[in-house]
Enzyme design. Structure first.
Site, short mmCIF file in Angstrom:
data_model
loop_
_atom_site.label_atom_id
_atom_site.label_comp_id
_atom_site.label_asym_id
_atom_site.label_seq_id
_atom_site.Cartn_x
_atom_site.Cartn_y
_atom_site.Cartn_z
N ASN A 127 66.51 -64.33 44.59
CA ASN A 127 66.92 -64.13 43.20
C ASN A 127 66.69 -65.44 42.46
OD1 ASN A 127 68.14 -63.66 40.78
ND2 ASN A 127 70.23 -63.40 41.61
N TRP A 128 65.61 -65.47 41.70
CA TRP A 128 65.27 -66.73 41.01
C TRP A 128 66.25 -67.04 39.88
CZ3 TRP A 128 59.20 -66.74 39.99
CH2 TRP A 128 58.53 -66.60 41.21
N LYS A 129 67.02 -66.05 39.44
CA LYS A 129 67.90 -66.19 38.27
C LYS A 129 67.04 -66.65 37.08
CE LYS A 129 71.72 -66.74 41.38
NZ LYS A 129 73.05 -67.29 41.66
N GLU A 138 78.26 -60.62 47.88
CA GLU A 138 78.16 -62.01 47.43
C GLU A 138 79.54 -62.49 46.97
OE1 GLU A 138 73.84 -62.98 46.17
OE2 GLU A 138 74.87 -62.16 44.44
N HIS A 167 74.93 -58.01 39.63
CA HIS A 167 75.17 -59.38 40.11
C HIS A 167 76.43 -59.92 39.44
CE1 HIS A 167 74.69 -63.65 40.85
NE2 HIS A 167 73.86 -63.31 41.82
N SER A 220 75.14 -69.36 48.78
CA SER A 220 74.81 -70.64 49.44
C SER A 220 74.16 -70.45 50.81
CB SER A 220 76.06 -71.53 49.54
OG SER A 220 76.53 -71.83 48.24
N GLU A 234 77.08 -62.66 38.15
CA GLU A 234 76.84 -63.38 36.89
C GLU A 234 76.71 -62.39 35.73
OE1 GLU A 234 73.53 -65.69 38.35
OE2 GLU A 234 74.93 -66.75 39.66
N GLY A 262 76.25 -70.57 44.58
CA GLY A 262 75.86 -71.82 43.93
C GLY A 262 76.84 -72.96 44.15
N GLY A 285 69.78 -67.36 46.31
CA GLY A 285 69.62 -67.93 44.97
C GLY A 285 68.86 -69.23 45.03
N GLY A 286 69.58 -70.35 44.99
CA GLY A 286 68.97 -71.68 44.92
C GLY A 286 67.86 -71.91 45.93
#
Ligand code: 13P
Length: 253
Positions: free
Chosen positions: A9-11, A170, A98, A216, A100, A176, A237-238
Site C-alpha cells: 500500500n503505497w498510500k 491492521e 483502511h 510495521s 486512515e 507507521g 505500508g512504509g
C-alpha cells in the site's frame, strides 16, 4: 489452500518517476528471483495505475490493486473513482476501509458495505481492512471491536460473495509506528477473525479466506509473523516503498 498474498500500500507517496522506478525494480527482482505461490499486489495511488499496469504486464504473480473506490457506480461525483474504472484500468484488487480512510475521511461501516458491493459487482477483490485503536487494545476489547467491524460491514453478503474477499487485520497502533504486533497477537486476532467468519458462513468458507497482517511489517519480522497458522500474508505500508525490503517480505514465507 488459501492464497498467500503480500500487498504493498503505497498510500499517498511516489511522484511519477519514483513510482515507475519502484515498480521496475520490483518487477526485475521478481523476474530474477521468482517467488513461488505468493501473489504480490501493488496498490499505488490512482494516477499511477495505468503506468504500473504497463510495467507489470507479463509478470505472472504481480497484480494491480487500488487503495479505495467510490461507493457509487458512476455519475456526478467530482473527484471520485469508480470500481468499474479501476477494473477497466486492469486493477484486480481494491483496499477498502483502511483505518486512515475510516478515521480521516469518516468512512463508516455502512459506507464500506457499499464500496465492497461496488468492488464485487465489478469483478474486483476487496482487501477489506479492520483493526482497533490503542485504547481498545488496552481495554482488552479488541476482539469484539474488530468482530463488530466485520459484522456490520460484511455479514449481509452471501457465502459466494464473502469467499471472494481478502481480509487485512491492521491494528492502528502498529501502523507507521514501528511497533509491530507480536506474532502471537497477530495469530490470536487472525484466529478470532476466522472463527467469527466461520460462525456466520461455516468453517469451509472461513478456511478459504486469506487474512493479511498489516502494521510495521518489515523484512526483519515478516518471517515470524507469516509463520503463524492463520496469517496468510501482509499488507505493507512504509516497507513497500523500498523495492528490496518489499521483495524480501514477499520472500519471507
Ligand atoms: P506500515 O507498514 O507503514 O505500518 O503501514 C501499514 C499499512 O497501513 C498498510 O496498509
Amino acid at each position: 489452500m488459501r492464497k498467500k498474498i503480500v500487498a504493498g500500500n503505497w498510500k499517498m507517496n511516489c511522484l511519477l518517476e519514483e513510482g515507475q522506478k519502484l515498480t521496475s525494480e520490483i518487477v526485475n527482482m521478481i523476474k530474477d528471483e521468482p517467488i513461488k505461490d505468493v501473489k504480490v499486489i501493488l496498490n499505488p495511488p490512482f494516477v499511477h495505475l495505468h503506468g504500473v499496469k504497463k510495467l507489470i504486464a507479463g509478470v505472472d504473480n504481480i497484480a494491480l490493486g487500488a487503495q479505495n473506490c467510490s461507493d457509487k457506480e458512476a455519475g456526478a461525483y467530482t473527484g471520485e473513482t469508480s470500481a468499474a474504472m479501476l477494473a477497466s484500468f486492469g486493477a484486480e484488487y481494491v483496499i477498502i476501509g483502511h483505518s486512515e480512510r475510516r478515521s480521516m475521511f469518516n468512512e463508516s461501516n455502512e459506507l464500506l458495505t457499499e464500496k465492497t458491493k461496488q468492488a464485487l459487482s465489478n469483478g474486483l477483490t476487496p482487501i477489506f481492512c479492520c483493526g482497533e485503536p490503542l485504547e481498545i487494545r488496552e481495554a482488552d476489547t479488541h476482539e469484539d471491536y474488530v468482530k463488530a467491524q466485520l459484522t456490520e460491514s460484511l455479514f449481509g453478503f452471501s457465502e459466494e460473495e464473502i469467499k471472494k474477499l481478502v481480509i487485512a487485520y491492521e491494528p492502528i497502533w502498529a501502523i507507521g509506528t514501528g511497533k509491530t504486533a507480536s506474532s502471537e497477537q497477530a495469530q490470536d486476532m487472525h484466529a478470532a477473525i476466522r472463527k467469527h467468519l466461520s460462525s456466520k458462513y461455516g468453517e469451509a468458507v472461513a478456511e478459504e479466506i486469506s487474512i493479511l497482517y498489516g502494521g510495521s511489517c518489515k523484512p526483519s519480522n515478516a518471517k515470524e509473523i507469516f509463520s503463524k497458522a492463520d496469517v496468510d500474508g501482509g499488507l505493507i505500508g512504509g516497507a513497500s516503498l523500498k523495492s528490496r525490503d518489499f521483495v524480501d517480505i514477499a520472500e519471507s514465507f
